[in-house]
Structure formats: C-alpha cells, structure tokens
Design a protein around this motif. Structure first.
Motif, PDB file in Angstrom:
ATOM      1  N   ASP A  25       0.844  -1.206   0.000  1.00  0.00           N
ATOM      2  CA  ASP A  25       0.000   0.000   0.000  1.00  0.00           C
ATOM      3  C   ASP A  25       0.876   1.251   0.000  1.00  0.00           C
ATOM      4  OD1 ASP A  25      -2.254  -1.545   0.067  1.00  0.00           O
ATOM      5  OD2 ASP A  25      -2.466  -1.475   2.252  1.00  0.00           O
ATOM      6  N   LEU A  26       1.891   1.211   0.867  1.00  0.00           N
ATOM      7  CA  LEU A  26       2.793   2.361   1.003  1.00  0.00           C
ATOM      8  C   LEU A  26       3.485   2.666  -0.325  1.00  0.00           C
ATOM      9  CD1 LEU A  26       3.341   3.612   3.830  1.00  0.00           C
ATOM     10  CD2 LEU A  26       5.578   2.522   3.751  1.00  0.00           C
ATOM     11  N   ASN A  27       3.776   1.621  -1.073  1.00  0.00           N
ATOM     12  CA  ASN A  27       4.461   1.805  -2.354  1.00  0.00           C
ATOM     13  C   ASN A  27       3.499   1.890  -3.536  1.00  0.00           C
ATOM     14  OD1 ASN A  27       7.511   1.746  -2.026  1.00  0.00           O
ATOM     15  ND2 ASN A  27       6.828   0.120  -0.654  1.00  0.00           N
ATOM     16  N   LYS A  28       2.221   2.066  -3.194  1.00  0.00           N
ATOM     17  CA  LYS A  28       1.181   2.272  -4.223  1.00  0.00           C
ATOM     18  C   LYS A  28       1.136   1.141  -5.268  1.00  0.00           C
ATOM     19  CE  LYS A  28       0.703   7.228  -3.771  1.00  0.00           C
ATOM     20  NZ  LYS A  28       1.409   7.314  -2.489  1.00  0.00           N
ATOM     21  N   ILE A  29       1.283  -0.079  -4.785  1.00  0.00           N
ATOM     22  CA  ILE A  29       1.140  -1.240  -5.670  1.00  0.00           C
ATOM     23  C   ILE A  29      -0.296  -1.753  -5.527  1.00  0.00           C
ATOM     24  CG2 ILE A  29       1.952  -3.588  -6.184  1.00  0.00           C
ATOM     25  CD1 ILE A  29       4.204  -1.616  -6.575  1.00  0.00           C
ATOM     26  N   ASP A  30      -1.034  -1.769  -6.621  1.00  0.00           N
ATOM     27  CA  ASP A  30      -2.410  -2.280  -6.568  1.00  0.00           C
ATOM     28  C   ASP A  30      -2.403  -3.796  -6.527  1.00  0.00           C
ATOM     29  OD1 ASP A  30      -3.532   0.177  -6.700  1.00  0.00           O
ATOM     30  OD2 ASP A  30      -3.589   0.207  -8.912  1.00  0.00           O
ATOM     31  N   TYR A  31      -3.286  -4.356  -5.738  1.00  0.00           N
ATOM     32  CA  TYR A  31      -3.411  -5.822  -5.726  1.00  0.00           C
ATOM     33  C   TYR A  31      -4.845  -6.206  -5.404  1.00  0.00           C
ATOM     34  CZ  TYR A  31      -2.880  -4.886  -0.738  1.00  0.00           C
ATOM     35  OH  TYR A  31      -3.036  -4.382   0.526  1.00  0.00           O
ATOM     36  N   VAL A  32      -5.189  -7.441  -5.750  1.00  0.00           N
ATOM     37  CA  VAL A  32      -6.502  -7.973  -5.432  1.00  0.00           C
ATOM     38  C   VAL A  32      -6.273  -9.167  -4.525  1.00  0.00           C
ATOM     39  CG1 VAL A  32      -8.569  -9.044  -6.415  1.00  0.00           C
ATOM     40  CG2 VAL A  32      -7.300  -7.348  -7.732  1.00  0.00           C
ATOM     41  N   LEU A  33      -6.960  -9.215  -3.390  1.00  0.00           N
ATOM     42  CA  LEU A  33      -6.815 -10.386  -2.517  1.00  0.00           C
ATOM     43  C   LEU A  33      -7.635 -11.514  -3.105  1.00  0.00           C
ATOM     44  CD1 LEU A  33      -7.054  -8.709   1.003  1.00  0.00           C
ATOM     45  CD2 LEU A  33      -5.001  -9.435  -0.235  1.00  0.00           C
ATOM     46  N   ASN A  34      -7.000 -12.643  -3.344  1.00  0.00           N
ATOM     47  CA  ASN A  34      -7.715 -13.791  -3.914  1.00  0.00           C
ATOM     48  C   ASN A  34      -7.551 -14.990  -2.981  1.00  0.00           C
ATOM     49  OD1 ASN A  34      -8.666 -15.977  -5.268  1.00  0.00           O
ATOM     50  ND2 ASN A  34      -7.422 -15.711  -7.113  1.00  0.00           N
ATOM     51  N   PRO A  35      -8.528 -15.200  -2.096  1.00  0.00           N
ATOM     52  CA  PRO A  35      -8.391 -16.268  -1.096  1.00  0.00           C
ATOM     53  C   PRO A  35      -8.307 -17.663  -1.714  1.00  0.00           C
ATOM     54  CG  PRO A  35     -10.586 -15.260  -1.000  1.00  0.00           C
ATOM     55  CD  PRO A  35      -9.796 -14.475  -2.000  1.00  0.00           C
ATOM     56  N   ARG A  36      -8.631 -17.774  -3.017  1.00  0.00           N
ATOM     57  CA  ARG A  36      -8.582 -19.098  -3.654  1.00  0.00           C
ATOM     58  C   ARG A  36      -7.269 -19.364  -4.369  1.00  0.00           C
ATOM     59  NH1 ARG A  36     -13.969 -19.463  -6.898  1.00  0.00           N
ATOM     60  NH2 ARG A  36     -12.570 -20.689  -8.210  1.00  0.00           N
ATOM     61  N   LEU A  37      -6.375 -18.391  -4.339  1.00  0.00           N
ATOM     62  CA  LEU A  37      -5.092 -18.595  -5.022  1.00  0.00           C
ATOM     63  C   LEU A  37      -4.192 -19.498  -4.174  1.00  0.00           C
ATOM     64  CD1 LEU A  37      -3.193 -17.702  -7.372  1.00  0.00           C
ATOM     65  CD2 LEU A  37      -2.396 -15.891  -5.872  1.00  0.00           C
ATOM     66  N   VAL A  38      -3.849 -20.698  -4.700  1.00  0.00           N
ATOM     67  CA  VAL A  38      -2.989 -21.593  -3.915  1.00  0.00           C
ATOM     68  C   VAL A  38      -1.709 -21.978  -4.654  1.00  0.00           C
ATOM     69  CG1 VAL A  38      -4.816 -22.538  -2.481  1.00  0.00           C
ATOM     70  CG2 VAL A  38      -4.287 -23.641  -4.650  1.00  0.00           C
ATOM     71  N   ARG A  39      -1.681 -21.821  -5.990  1.00  0.00           N
ATOM     72  CA  ARG A  39      -0.534 -22.178  -6.818  1.00  0.00           C
ATOM     73  C   ARG A  39      -0.355 -23.694  -6.901  1.00  0.00           C
ATOM     74  NH1 ARG A  39       2.070 -19.719  -9.647  1.00  0.00           N
ATOM     75  NH2 ARG A  39       4.173 -20.200  -8.980  1.00  0.00           N
ATOM     76  N   GLY A  40       0.294 -24.119  -7.995  1.00  0.00           N
ATOM     77  CA  GLY A  40       0.319 -25.551  -8.297  1.00  0.00           C
ATOM     78  C   GLY A  40       1.542 -26.306  -7.818  1.00  0.00           C
ATOM     79  N   LEU A  41       2.379 -25.658  -6.998  1.00  0.00           N
ATOM     80  CA  LEU A  41       3.573 -26.361  -6.515  1.00  0.00           C
ATOM     81  C   LEU A  41       3.463 -26.456  -4.997  1.00  0.00           C
ATOM     82  CD1 LEU A  41       4.653 -23.920  -8.785  1.00  0.00           C
ATOM     83  CD2 LEU A  41       6.369 -25.704  -8.915  1.00  0.00           C
ATOM     84  N   ASP A  42       3.982 -27.546  -4.432  1.00  0.00           N
ATOM     85  CA  ASP A  42       3.716 -27.830  -3.015  1.00  0.00           C
ATOM     86  C   ASP A  42       4.601 -27.095  -2.020  1.00  0.00           C
ATOM     87  OD1 ASP A  42       1.573 -29.381  -3.308  1.00  0.00           O
ATOM     88  OD2 ASP A  42       2.542 -31.291  -2.801  1.00  0.00           O
TER      89      ASP A  42
END
Ligand code: HAM
Length: 421
Positions: free
Chosen positions: A245-262
């Motif tokens: 936020d401080l560095n003004k980087i926009d992001y979207v929180l995606n609670p379903r993002l888990v990625r495909g590597l363990d």
C-alpha cells in the motif's frame, strides 16, 4: 526422397521477429534486476528426478504427469529435464553454501520442460526468468520482489496486468484447513469434477484453483484459509500488504489462489492478464521457508517468483508500439562493384562509432534497395553508386524526417551521420 523434419509438439523456434521482442524483455529485465542488486546464477537443465519429487511435491500435476524423466543407462541415474527452476536453485544454494555469509538474492533464466497439453501460451518447452531471495524472514523480501516485478511490467509498457495476492499460512494452519476442506467437499462429492475428486484426499487445496465454471459457486462457499491462520502468519501478511500500500502497488486479494507447486507457505502471488485467454498468468511465486531444509539444507527463509517469457513476448507482440524495437540506424544502398568496396569501409567506420548499420549485400536495383531501407525502419539511407564513387561523394536521405537529401564528401560520411542521427 529426402525426409523433412519438424520440431516436436510443444517445442518452438523463436523466429527473429519474436527474438527481437525477447531481447527487449531481457534487456529491460536485466536492467531492473541490476537496480535491485540481484545476481545471476547459472543452473543445469538436467537434475536428479528425486529433486523435483521431493521439492515440487508428489501430488502436483508436474510430478504426477508432466516431467520428462529417463534413466541414464550408463550409470543408472534417474534424471529429469527441469520443469521449473526453484528446486535446482535451492540445490545449488545448498551445494555451494551460498547463504554462508548471510542472505543472497539470485536470478536465473532458461528453458523449462513440462509435458502439458499444448495451447496458446502453453508449451512443453518454455522459458522462465526466475528470481529468489534466500535468508530473509521479513515480508519486505516478498514486497521487494513484487515491487520489482511491477516496475518491470511498467518499463515494458505493459498495462492491464492485475496482481493477485494471498497467504496460505504455515503447514500447521494448512493441515487444519485441509481437514475442513475435505469435510466440506465430501458433502458435495457429486458436484466435483474428475480432477477434483482425484485431488480430494491428496491435495484438496488445489481444488480451489479449479477454473471449471460449474464448480465456481461450490468453491466460493468453501471454507477460507484466512480463518485458519496463526497470528504470526497473519501479521506477516498484514505487513506485506501495508508495504505494498505504502508503495502504491495495486493488488486484489484472492483467497482461492494456492498455486500448483507444493513448496509454498504464507505469501503466494500471481500477475495475470485477460489478454491471453486461459493462459493469462505472466508470473507467479511466493514464499517457501521449508524447502531448503526439506532438501537437506539448514533452515533458511526464502521467497521467489518466475516470469514466463513466451507469455510476455505474446503480449508484446500484440502491442504495436513495440514493433520497431532494434531498428538499424543506417541502411546502406549501393550499386556497382566499386561502390561495394567503399561501403564496406564506411560501414566499419560507422560501427566503430556505435552506429547500427545494415549494409545491403544482396545487390538489387536502387529502387528495390530504397524500399528495403524504408522497411528496415532505419533513420538514414546512405546511397552510393558509380556516379558518387567517381565524385568521391555519397547521398544521405533522411527516412523518418522531412529534410532534403544531401550530398556529402565520402571522407566525412561517418562523422556526418553520427552527428545527424
Ligand atoms: P509456475 O507458476 O509453475 O511457477 O511458473 C511460472 C510462470 O512460468 C507461469 O506464471 C507462466 O508464465 C510460465 N509457465 C509455466 N508453465 C508454462 C508452460 N507450459 N508454457 C508457457 N509458460 C509457462 C514456478 O515455476 C515457480 N518455480 C516460481 C517460483 C520461483 N516460486 C518461487 N520461486
């Protein structure tokens, strides 16, 4: 009849028009990596198969069905063409004691291999630029990488790229969450597709990643990992978000993002575009604080990401403003054998002055050479025929601005061009 060969499915040539954009990407990426003081490490393409089984995880798509593995009959070694770069980088860090003097920031680039279904943006040989930070517990390491990537996309002139962010907690948080997920999905078994049923007991978190439209409502209502996070994991994530936020980087929180590597824990993120259809993930990464010890090293905090270079090139291709990258400065049009001898000298003089020079060596008519000069995107056409040779002169035509053609003395050509580019 001679046999004509073709490249194998999923393996592509990088033709010069694409390679030009590829070089543009690499030039910008290397510049940014220097700005943030990441150092390059060279890694082998072939590694022991066990490295990926242990590192990436037995229940991942990569290990289950996508690896190019074989047995080296000369010494019975089980080998694999690397499907990704992190496991090999970790092996190299451990083997060369690279964290002996404290944290280290590395990057690597090169081909990766996964036996996937081929489609636009998804090959079997593809290339990554990977970045890894070892030895930093603070979320500032994660933030630094995300800020770096944002800067790189901006420098490449790519917009409409969304950053998706999530935390998947630590392994204890996940094992509680895993139980809750299994319980939830068991209540809806008939709504799960084949892949999800297969994953139910092996890797239920990956079900959340499913893009199957018929399952989206079910997934939306599934338990959320955020409710199972430890205080430490939650604070780590909050601090990361505050930094962004401080560095003004926009992001979207995606609670379903888990990625495909363990190997991930806590932070996971992806930079995605809508412009490439279903293969829109341009870069992905996260934290993996336990991988180094799982692969035999000392406990070492770590985070990283990798960019898919082909996908960046596809995006750059769709962007007309990049079409003219790496144009020659000067195109030399020449007719006659005497002229040819002279222009070789001029071309060398120009290159001594760092002027990119395309010398016509095919020998067609002046008219056709002028067309080629224009098409090459050069700023200046230098024209010389027998007439000019006799008078010790050359003609200079500015191809991108409205100024009259000039005649200048042969001996002054290279300096004149350098000053008037
Ligand atoms: P990954 O998400 O598997 O992560 O791959 C990273 C990127 O590589 C993807 O976002 C995509 O752009 C590109 N990519 C992956 N598979 C293909 C394919 N078949 N064809 C074309 N492009 C592809 C990793 O590999 C992790 N090692 C990233 C990482 C580094 N995490 C921590 N450090």
């Amino acid at each position: 009849m001679t046999k004509k060969f073709q490249s194998i499915k999923g393996f592509y040539d990088v033709t010069p028009d694409r390679q030009r954009l590829w070089r543009f990407f690499e030039k910008e990426a290397l510049k940014v990596l220097d700005q943030y003081s990441f150092e390059e490490i060279g890694l082998p393409i072939v590694e022991p198969t066990g490295l990926f089984v242990e590192g990436v995880g037995t229940h991942t798509d990569i290990v289950e069905k996508e690896m190019y593995s074989w047995e080296d009959k000369l010494n019975d070694d089980k080998l694999t063409l690397r499907p990704e770069g992190t496991a090999g980088c970790v092996r190299a860090v451990i083997e060369n004691s690279l964290t002996y003097n404290g944290p280290i920031k590395l990057f690597y680039r090169g081909p990766m291999f996964r036996h996937e279904n081929v489609q636009k943006g998804r090959q079997r040989q593809f290339h990554q630029l990977g970045v890894e930070t070892f030895g930093v517990e603070s979320p500032d390491a994660d933030a630094e990488q995300i800020i770096l990537l944002s800067r790189l996309f901006k420098n490449l002139g790519l917009s409409n790229i969304k950053l998706e962010l999530n935390t998947i907690g630590d392994s204890e948080d996940r094992s509680q969450f895993r139980k809750a997920l299994i319980k939830y999905f068991e209540g809806y078994k008939s709504e799960l597709d084949k892949d999800s049923l297969r994953r139910l007991y092996e890797n239920p978190l990956r079900i959340l990643d499913s893009k199957n439209p018929t399952m989206q409502t079910l997934l939306d209502k599934a338990p959320k990992l955020v409710n199972y996070l430890s205080d430490e994991a939650r604070t780590h994530f909050d601090l990361l978000c505050q930094n962004l936020d401080l560095n003004k980087i926009d992001y979207v929180l995606n609670p379903r993002l888990v990625r495909g590597l363990d190997y991930y824990n806590r932070t996971v993120f992806e930079f995605v575009t809508q412009e490439l259809g279903s293969q829109g993930t341009l870069a992905g990464g996260g934290r993996y604080d336990y991988l180094i010890e799982n692969l035999g090293g000392n406990h070492t905090y770590a985070c990283g990401f990798a960019i898919g270079i082909e996908r960046i090139v596809l995006l750059l291709e769709g962007d007309v403003s990049h079409k003219g990258i790496f144009r020659p400065d000067v195109y030399i049009v020449n007719v006659g054998s005497k002229a040819r001898k002279l222009v070789f000298n001029i071309a060398e003089e120009l290159r001594d002055l760092n002027v990119n020079t395309l010398l016509n060596i095919e020998g067609s008519s002046i008219k056709s050479q002028m067309k080629k000069a224009d098409k090459s995107g050069a700023k200046i056409a230098l024209i010389i025929g027998d007439n000019e040779v006799e008078k010790n002169e050359v003609q200079i035509k500015f191809l991108r601005r409205d100024s009259p053609q000039v005649t200048i003395n042969y001996n002054k050509t290279s300096l004149y061009i350098k000053e008037n580019l």
